[in-house]
Design an enzyme around this catalytic site. Sequence first.
Site, mmCIF file in Angstrom:
data_model
loop_
_atom_site.group_PDB
_atom_site.id
_atom_site.type_symbol
_atom_site.label_atom_id
_atom_site.label_comp_id
_atom_site.label_asym_id
_atom_site.label_seq_id
_atom_site.Cartn_x
_atom_site.Cartn_y
_atom_site.Cartn_z
ATOM 1 N N THR A 112 0.845 -1.201 0.000
ATOM 2 C CA THR A 112 0.000 0.000 0.000
ATOM 3 C C THR A 112 0.873 1.241 0.000
ATOM 4 O OG1 THR A 112 -1.873 -1.009 1.167
ATOM 5 C CG2 THR A 112 -1.828 1.364 1.075
ATOM 6 N N GLU A 197 -6.850 -9.436 1.755
ATOM 7 C CA GLU A 197 -7.799 -8.969 0.733
ATOM 8 C C GLU A 197 -7.644 -9.664 -0.615
ATOM 9 O OE1 GLU A 197 -8.469 -4.418 2.439
ATOM 10 O OE2 GLU A 197 -7.303 -4.728 0.591
ATOM 11 N N GLU A 281 -10.352 -4.252 9.584
ATOM 12 C CA GLU A 281 -9.672 -3.106 8.979
ATOM 13 C C GLU A 281 -10.711 -2.072 8.615
ATOM 14 O OE1 GLU A 281 -6.595 -3.697 5.956
ATOM 15 O OE2 GLU A 281 -7.272 -1.863 4.958
#
Length: 807
Positions: A112, A197, A281
């Site tokens: 990220t 994810e 999250e």
Amino acid sequence: MRSDTAPRRTPGRPAWRRMAGMMATGALLAAGVQLTAVTPALAATSITINGSSGGRTFDGVGAVSGGGGNSRLLIDYPEPQRGQVLDYLFTPGYGAALQVLKVEIGGDTNSTSGAEPSHAHFRGDLDCNRGYEWWIMEEAKRRNPAIKLMGLPWGAPGWIGNGTFLSSDLTGYLLSWLGCARQHNLTIDYLVPAQNERQWNAATTIAVRNALDANGYGSVGIEVAEDWTYSPADQFAGNPALRDAVDAIGVHYSCGYLSDQKTCNSSATAINSGKALWSSENGSQDYNGGAKPLARGINRAYLDAKMTGYMNWDLVASTTPNNLWSTVGLVLANQPWSGYYAVGKDVWAIAHTTQFTAPGWKYLDASSGYLGGNRNNGSYVTMKSPDNAAYSMIVETMDASGAQTLDLGVTGGLPTTGPVHVWATNLNSSNPADFLARQADITPSGGRYSLTVQPGYQYTVTTTTGQGKGTATSPAQGSLGLPYTDDYESYLAGREARYLMDMQGAFEVAACGGGRAGKCVRQASTQAPITWKTLSDPYAELGSTTWNNYTVQSDVMLERSGYVELLGRVGGQELMNPGALNAYHLRVSDSGAWSILRTNTSAQTTTLRSGTTTALGTGRWHTLALGFSGGTLTATVDGTVVGTASDSAFGAGLAGLGTSQGQTAQFDNLRITGGTGGGTSLALRNANAGRCLDVPSNAQTNGTQLALWDCNGGANQQWTLTTGKQLQVYGTKCLDPGTSGSSPGSRTVIAACTGATAQQWNVNPDGTVTNAQSGLCLDASSAGTANGTAVIVWTCNGGANQQWTRS
């Protein structure tokens, strides 16, 4: 028990209400809990706090250090500031007092905000001291021994399953990470055998559970699937072994992504699965701007979805300022060179739960709900200690239209005598004195009392003690000046060099090769990783978005055939492709082929100049340099200029080091010299509001409208005044007066720089900023001072809202 939403029918109140009101009113008014001469605009809510009520077990509120590099710069902070930030995050009774910490199991790949190093770069490799997550967990445990720890991988080195994440290699890889945790005297409470994810399956989950049990990790729980679904629960009925293997189901953004978190979702199958449900999250929002969503979401995830755990992404905004997520976290800490940090409102939104509860407490379902039965009025949840000796009620009124009275009665074995403590945070305020402010105590009468709550607030009503608010303060902001040098001799092997942030691959300190003594930085990822984002070449960056005219120089040595790079004027990066970034590159291969390249956030690569010089070969040291002077770029190899190029796309940005994929090259004697030269980097702070000219949400889309926001040092607040009178942000976008720029009231935007007069500005000695074409002044609309106030052009009038200071 019920919550009475109907207006009271009699003009008077029962005796206990009158008595409690008289005892509490004066003190509460003085403390700001209750306002005189204001009749509550909304009907009173009667709440019975019943210790006999059923409810689920609370598992804690925490945060995530991971998703690549968001915590990277914290370890480089000097003391005492580093310890102060850690105290605000973890110390009970001081700040966020986090109850859960989830960390990334590094995978040498961008996940990220950057890349975190793996403990095993290749098959057979093991180094339990790489990275900074061990250090963060140790510091968290030192401050709060009761904190729960979790590990989760986003990606992995390419040797895992020969590129297949869900493989037998993954089991051994996770076991070796747990072994590293033991070396650091850390007990991991939960492990996630899934790729964040991306993917999970029942077979891998069961295999990891069996391996944990067989290798002395039977107490480590398993949580899956760390995605947006409740798919594990859907498989339990047909797979008892999976049901037995899983301890908790973790779902991301159960209250919506980048949302106000007004409504949260779950599934009946998950709720009835017998497993703990976690909103594992959430957030992804600014360290101040995320506070209201947090206040809603922590309560409503339980009310709507029966989720007993809640984790904010991310822990701390401690990443390079050109990053899209540079202000996301609980504390802003992105200037280790100055020691500056800022504690966000998010800390206090979390503290209203964490400082007054503990994992293992019980929710009281009959004593939790929406005020007046209307979610627009706000929400409340009540929890009790396991021994019934204490309770806490957390109330949020983010969207209420007026004040509301809460009439409270206590029963079911909970304390009914002694003072009740009230803490309040005004999330509409920017004054730190209004955050987690201790209010006057209330003395119940016969276990009953009342208080009035104001809109836009959080409250905690509690019988507990020991809470507090940290008093440490930050030094002033400062810039990272030039020259900047590093010979890497002061670091332990395997660690990351100061301020150098991996964006792809793993750049770590190692013994120099090629016959050179001492230490170097080595790109240690030997093959393409299992990615979370789009695969790019390895690179690392450091520096300031304000650096303009400078030269970046480094000694380099290729260990195998391939190329090395120096990067300069590094700016923004595309959301899901770390290779799509605004930057210039000097690339030189072992054959001697060289090129000056320009890349951008559209993943376009342009060769500005190329040629061939003496072959670098492998195992031999050379010196490369890439220089910037205005629009002139100069490439130097071993002291000889091999070529120049002309390009003005990017005016300022960070420096960096890079390699080809799998190239284990080395770097030494980094030297960045020069200065800002032809441009001056500015944070434009409005004199009236005290807030900065800001590109909302770090957007880079042409036409994005500008606003005021808390000054935070982010790349979206750094404006470079060029010699052509443009005010550039990100090195590529210009301050533009908008489509109606010649008319007062036109809202300013960012746009691609064209050199037009309409994009030229005069930064004047009196503090005004005037448009060269229209003569209109840069103006905070309607003299607004709040975050989000529109920035427009308006007829110059001498107002403080048209004056800007530069810092």
